[in-house]
Write an enzyme that holds these catalytic residues in place. Structure first.
Site, PDB file in Angstrom:
ATOM      1  CE  LYS A   1      -3.644  -1.865   2.917  1.00 45.21           C
ATOM      2  NZ  LYS A   1      -3.845  -2.087   4.236  1.00 45.21           N
TER       3      LYS A   1
ATOM      4  CG  ASP B   1      13.443   3.712   7.068  1.00 42.40           C
ATOM      5  OD1 ASP B   1      13.516   4.791   7.190  1.00 42.40           O
ATOM      6  OD2 ASP B   1      12.647   2.998   7.784  1.00 42.40           O
TER       7      ASP B   1
ATOM      8  CG  HIS C   1       4.160  34.624  31.433  1.00 42.93           C
ATOM      9  ND1 HIS C   1       4.885  33.572  32.179  1.00 42.93           N
ATOM     10  CD2 HIS C   1       3.259  35.010  32.029  1.00 42.93           C
ATOM     11  CE1 HIS C   1       4.477  33.728  33.269  1.00 42.93           C
ATOM     12  NE2 HIS C   1       3.468  34.529  33.361  1.00 42.93           N
TER      13      HIS C   1
ATOM     14  CB  CYS D   1       5.448   6.512   7.847  1.00 45.61           C
ATOM     15  SG  CYS D   1       5.015   7.965   8.773  1.00 45.61           S
TER      16      CYS D   1
ATOM     17  N   GLY E   1      15.100   2.110  22.326  1.00 47.45           N
ATOM     18  CA  GLY E   1      15.181   3.125  21.441  1.00 47.45           C
ATOM     19  C   GLY E   1      13.594   3.709  21.316  1.00 47.45           C
TER      20      GLY E   1
ATOM     21  CB  ILE F   1       9.923   1.521  17.863  1.00 56.29           C
ATOM     22  CG1 ILE F   1      10.243   2.256  16.829  1.00 56.29           C
ATOM     23  CG2 ILE F   1       9.122   0.581  17.861  1.00 56.29           C
ATOM     24  CD1 ILE F   1      10.428   1.589  15.322  1.00 56.29           C
TER      25      ILE F   1
ATOM     26  CE  LYS G   1       4.361   7.941  17.277  1.00 57.02           C
ATOM     27  NZ  LYS G   1       5.953   7.407  16.706  1.00 57.02           N
TER      28      LYS G   1
ATOM     29  CD  GLU H   1      19.168  -0.201  24.572  1.00 61.66           C
ATOM     30  OE1 GLU H   1      18.119  -0.054  24.017  1.00 61.66           O
ATOM     31  OE2 GLU H   1      20.292  -0.208  24.125  1.00 61.66           O
TER      32      GLU H   1
HETATM   33  P1  FAD Z   1       8.819   2.222   3.832  1.00 63.75           P
HETATM   34  O1  FAD Z   1       7.864   3.066   4.567  1.00 63.75           O
HETATM   35  O2  FAD Z   1       9.172   1.008   4.475  1.00 63.75           O
HETATM   36  O3  FAD Z   1       8.162   1.860   2.523  1.00 63.75           O
HETATM   37  C1  FAD Z   1       8.762   0.935   1.667  1.00 63.75           C
HETATM   38  C2  FAD Z   1       7.784   0.426   0.655  1.00 63.75           C
HETATM   39  O4  FAD Z   1       8.493  -0.349  -0.353  1.00 63.75           O
HETATM   40  C3  FAD Z   1       6.858  -0.551   1.396  1.00 63.75           C
HETATM   41  O5  FAD Z   1       5.421   0.104   1.330  1.00 63.75           O
HETATM   42  C4  FAD Z   1       7.011  -1.763   0.704  1.00 63.75           C
HETATM   43  O6  FAD Z   1       5.945  -2.561   0.384  1.00 63.75           O
HETATM   44  C5  FAD Z   1       7.672  -1.397  -0.592  1.00 63.75           C
HETATM   45  N1  FAD Z   1       8.592  -2.440  -1.313  1.00 63.75           N
HETATM   46  C6  FAD Z   1       9.509  -3.024  -0.697  1.00 63.75           C
HETATM   47  N2  FAD Z   1      10.213  -3.451  -1.740  1.00 63.75           N
HETATM   48  C7  FAD Z   1       9.389  -3.428  -2.858  1.00 63.75           C
HETATM   49  C8  FAD Z   1       9.459  -4.046  -4.187  1.00 63.75           C
HETATM   50  N3  FAD Z   1      10.555  -4.858  -4.523  1.00 63.75           N
HETATM   51  N4  FAD Z   1       8.656  -3.711  -5.129  1.00 63.75           N
HETATM   52  C9  FAD Z   1       7.803  -2.799  -4.681  1.00 63.75           C
HETATM   53  N5  FAD Z   1       7.494  -2.312  -3.392  1.00 63.75           N
HETATM   54  C10 FAD Z   1       8.418  -2.524  -2.556  1.00 63.75           C
HETATM   55  N6  FAD Z   1       9.243   8.095  11.758  1.00 63.75           N
HETATM   56  C11 FAD Z   1       8.929   9.263  12.123  1.00 63.75           C
HETATM   57  O7  FAD Z   1       9.452  10.195  11.438  1.00 63.75           O
HETATM   58  N7  FAD Z   1       8.273   9.565  13.211  1.00 63.75           N
HETATM   59  C12 FAD Z   1       7.650   8.628  13.882  1.00 63.75           C
HETATM   60  O8  FAD Z   1       6.860   8.872  14.883  1.00 63.75           O
HETATM   61  C13 FAD Z   1       7.953   7.388  13.536  1.00 63.75           C
HETATM   62  N8  FAD Z   1       7.283   6.498  14.235  1.00 63.75           N
HETATM   63  C14 FAD Z   1       7.584   4.913  14.088  1.00 63.75           C
HETATM   64  C15 FAD Z   1       7.049   4.149  14.668  1.00 63.75           C
HETATM   65  C16 FAD Z   1       7.159   2.606  14.291  1.00 63.75           C
HETATM   66  C17 FAD Z   1       6.345   1.618  15.084  1.00 63.75           C
HETATM   67  C18 FAD Z   1       8.109   2.479  13.306  1.00 63.75           C
HETATM   68  C19 FAD Z   1       8.234   0.826  12.778  1.00 63.75           C
HETATM   69  C20 FAD Z   1       8.574   3.318  12.515  1.00 63.75           C
HETATM   70  C21 FAD Z   1       8.465   4.651  12.705  1.00 63.75           C
HETATM   71  N9  FAD Z   1       9.140   5.671  11.929  1.00 63.75           N
HETATM   72  C22 FAD Z   1       8.801   7.026  12.494  1.00 63.75           C
HETATM   73  C23 FAD Z   1      10.113   5.507  10.866  1.00 63.75           C
HETATM   74  C24 FAD Z   1       9.271   5.557   9.661  1.00 63.75           C
HETATM   75  O9  FAD Z   1       8.252   4.800   9.547  1.00 63.75           O
HETATM   76  C25 FAD Z   1      10.441   5.138   8.412  1.00 63.75           C
HETATM   77  O10 FAD Z   1      11.420   5.960   8.645  1.00 63.75           O
HETATM   78  C26 FAD Z   1       9.479   5.331   7.222  1.00 63.75           C
HETATM   79  O11 FAD Z   1       8.406   4.780   7.131  1.00 63.75           O
HETATM   80  C27 FAD Z   1      10.701   5.072   5.944  1.00 63.75           C
HETATM   81  O12 FAD Z   1       9.989   5.319   4.820  1.00 63.75           O
HETATM   82  P2  FAD Z   1      10.484   4.591   3.572  1.00 63.75           P
HETATM   83  O13 FAD Z   1       9.844   5.173   2.544  1.00 63.75           O
HETATM   84  O14 FAD Z   1      12.061   4.549   3.331  1.00 63.75           O
HETATM   85  O15 FAD Z   1      10.454   3.030   3.440  1.00 63.75           O
END
Ligand code: FAD
Length: 510
Positions: A41, A355, A488, A46, A223, A225, A55, A244
């Site tokens: 999706k 990430d 204030h 996130c 950390g 999470i 959140k 930890e």
């Molecule tokens: P992702 O969001 O992981 O997206 C990657 C996407 O790629 C996925 O949808 C996956 O289906 C798709 N994909 C993977 N491989 C393929 C493929 N071969 N072909 C097609 N599609 C593919 N960050 C914050 O800034 N604030 C917060 O409060 C926060 N809270 C968090 C709480 C939790 C519990 C977690 C687990 C994370 C949290 N984060 C938070 C971190 C944040 O979610 C990530 O940093 C962010 O989602 C990274 O985004 P991304 O686009 O790199 O990867």
């Protein structure tokens, strides 16, 4: 399987999380023709498993805590009847679903072609997509390559403010700048020999879909999470142990942040064990039985209904076939850019965001937004500043919260800076007393120079860090900030007072 390229686009983004969809939106806004491949999706971790659902749950936790505070501090005769987990989940999931629709609508409106499928590289400039059907089975196969699509050379419509296109306005040939963007994100990591079963031993993903709230939880990992989940479960009435391995929780933060957060969590009844290691864990019918080596070297048995494993996240590259494009990962699985200013890998035209990136990227959604925008602007031929990771805020949304930006005191000293530090407890200002949750402000500045870091612990500090990120990002000095008056009574007055003191004009601090 056909290997013929049947589709072209200026930019092919693999992964529709915050990193991928921000790249796609910005590139489309700049007139580029974009294909975004997502196997699950759009919104990614996130939206569906991370920031947003967690959140939402932490907001419910704050409401629960408020009932106790109302009764214990304010004479409000309120009692908590019970928490209806199914209702909480329904509200949470409704927020996620509405956001999901919003992201889909933004992408459609921007003209991004979203392809539901699993992508892998078949060369430095070709992407094979195996389509995912509505029933989640894999189906159609197609090939994509960056290149001249029929509508590929549209005029730039939205140059960034203050940014000039490198050639004259009008029709642009993006030429070799067209490319592929890797944005496949991360998944929960676990420890060797510890395989979460999704029921008793769970990751942060599983915790969202649990059938109910546990009466006791052992959280592995201090950390952001782990701390957030420990805080949530404590608010919901669970007995919580947080362990930890490092000598303090939130070990990447300033040591005073860890100290104040530990104090706040312990005050709420969470058993915080830093410098502790999980020796082993046995999954039972009704919970887990673990042995923990504490920081004092004692071995302790801990039984809990649930073990929540939050020991970090691992980059996702399986199935992507990086080797086909001539790419490798580092030993931790990250894709390391050859050029951090453009987030471009060693293979020209292949960029990476989110990430998948190692530090100094931060594994945070808002960092990935900035990375996506940088890559899109680079691909559009616009000069775009590299992400200033030191000025990206970091927040833990527990109770109390932490929020920080810039260098810790230890980091600043390690870099040989002559450092001046001032701290102030939040309870030193009236609004901090009203909240009654402790907390502190700490500012690290270069002697006679700019502010290097700001560190906050307390209620709502996630909403207070914004001014400090500008201060750090703009290399402002304490005196520059001290000229500006804080309202204030607010919690942010304490931030203002610390800047006043560092500027030699402290009013309430000597
Ligand atoms: P992702 O969001 O992981 O997206 C990657 C996407 O790629 C996925 O949808 C996956 O289906 C798709 N994909 C993977 N491989 C393929 C493929 N071969 N072909 C097609 N599609 C593919 N960050 C914050 O800034 N604030 C917060 O409060 C926060 N809270 C968090 C709480 C939790 C519990 C977690 C687990 C994370 C949290 N984060 C938070 C971190 C944040 O979610 C990530 O940093 C962010 O989602 C990274 O985004 P991304 O686009 O790199 O990867």
């Amino acid at each position: 399987m056909s290997t013929q390229v049947t589709n072209t686009a200026d930019v092919i983004v693999i992964g529709g999380g915050t990193g991928g969809y921000s790249t796609a939106l910005r590139a489309a806004a700049l007139g580029l023709d974009v294909v975004l491949v997502e196997r699950d999706k759009v919104g990614g971790t996130c939206l569906h498993r991370g920031c947003i659902p967690s959140k939402a749950m932490l907001h419910a936790a704050e409401l629960v805590d408020g009932i106790a505070e109302a009764r214990e501090r304010w004479g409000v005769k309120a009692t908590l009847d019970s928490v209806d987990w199914a209702a909480l989940v329904a509200t949470r999931d409704d927020i996620v679903a509405r956001n999901h629709k919003g992201v889909e609508a933004h992408l459609a409106h921007a003209g991004v072609r979203v392809v539901r499928g699993s992508a892998r590289l078949t060369g430095a400039r070709t992407v094979h997509v195996e389509g995912v059907r509505a029933d989640s089975a894999l189906g159609t196969q197609s090939m994509y390559a960056p290149g001249a699509h029929a509508s590929a050379t549209r005029p730039l419509t939205d140059p960034a403010p203050g940014v000039q296109p490198q050639s004259a306005p009008g029709v642009h040939d993006f030429g070799t700048r067209r490319g592929i963007v890797l944005a496949t994100g991360s998944r929960p990591r676990t420890l060797p020999g510890l395989q979460p079963d999704g029921r008793r031993a769970v990751t942060s993903d599983d915790a969202l879909f649990a059938p109910g709230l546990p009466a006791s939880v052992l959280v592995l990992g201090g950390g952001a999470i782990g701390v957030e989940y420990a805080s949530f479960h404590r608010s919901m009435g669970a007995e919580v142990t947080l362990i930890e391995a490092a000598d303090r929780i939130v070990p990447l933060e300033d040591a005073d942040v860890s100290r104040h957060l530990t104090r706040g969590l312990k005050k709420r009844g969470i058993d915080v064990q830093a410098g502790a290691r999980l020796l082993d864990a046995e999954v039972l019918e009704n919970g887990v039985r673990a042995r923990v080596r504490t920081g004092r070297g004692e071995t302790r048995a801990v039984e809990a209904e649930r073990l929540l494993v939050a020991v970090g996240r691992a980059p996702v590259t399986e199935g992507l076939d990086l080797a086909a494009a001539g790419l490798t990962t580092d030993e931790r699985g990250f894709v390391v850019p050859a050029d951090w200013n453009r987030l471009e890998t060693a293979v020209p035209g292949i960029h990476v965001v989110g990430d998948l990136l190692p530090p100094p990227s931060l594994g945070l959604a808002h960092a990935s937004f900035a990375e996506g925008m940088l890559v899109a602007e680079t691909l559009a031929g616009l000069p775009s500043a590299a992400v200033d990771y030191a000025a990206v805020p970091r927040v833990t949304y527990s109770s109390p919260q932490t929020a920080s930006v810039g260098l810790s005191e230890t980091e600043a000293r390690a870099r040989g800076r002559a450092v001046e530090v001032n701290t102030m407890p939040l309870t030193a200002v009236a609004k901090g007393m009203v909240h009654g949750q402790g907390g502190m402000v700490k500012v690290v500045a270069e002697a006679g120079g700019p502010v290097l870091g700001v560190h906050l612990v307390g209620p709502n500090v996630s909403e207070m860090i914004a001014e400090s990120q500008l201060v750090v990002g703009w290399d402002a000095e304490p005196a520059d900030v001290a000229r500006h008056v804080h309202a204030h009574p607010t919690l942010s007055e304490a931030v203002g007072e610390v800047f006043l003191t560092l500027a030699g004009r402290g009013l309430h601090q000597q």
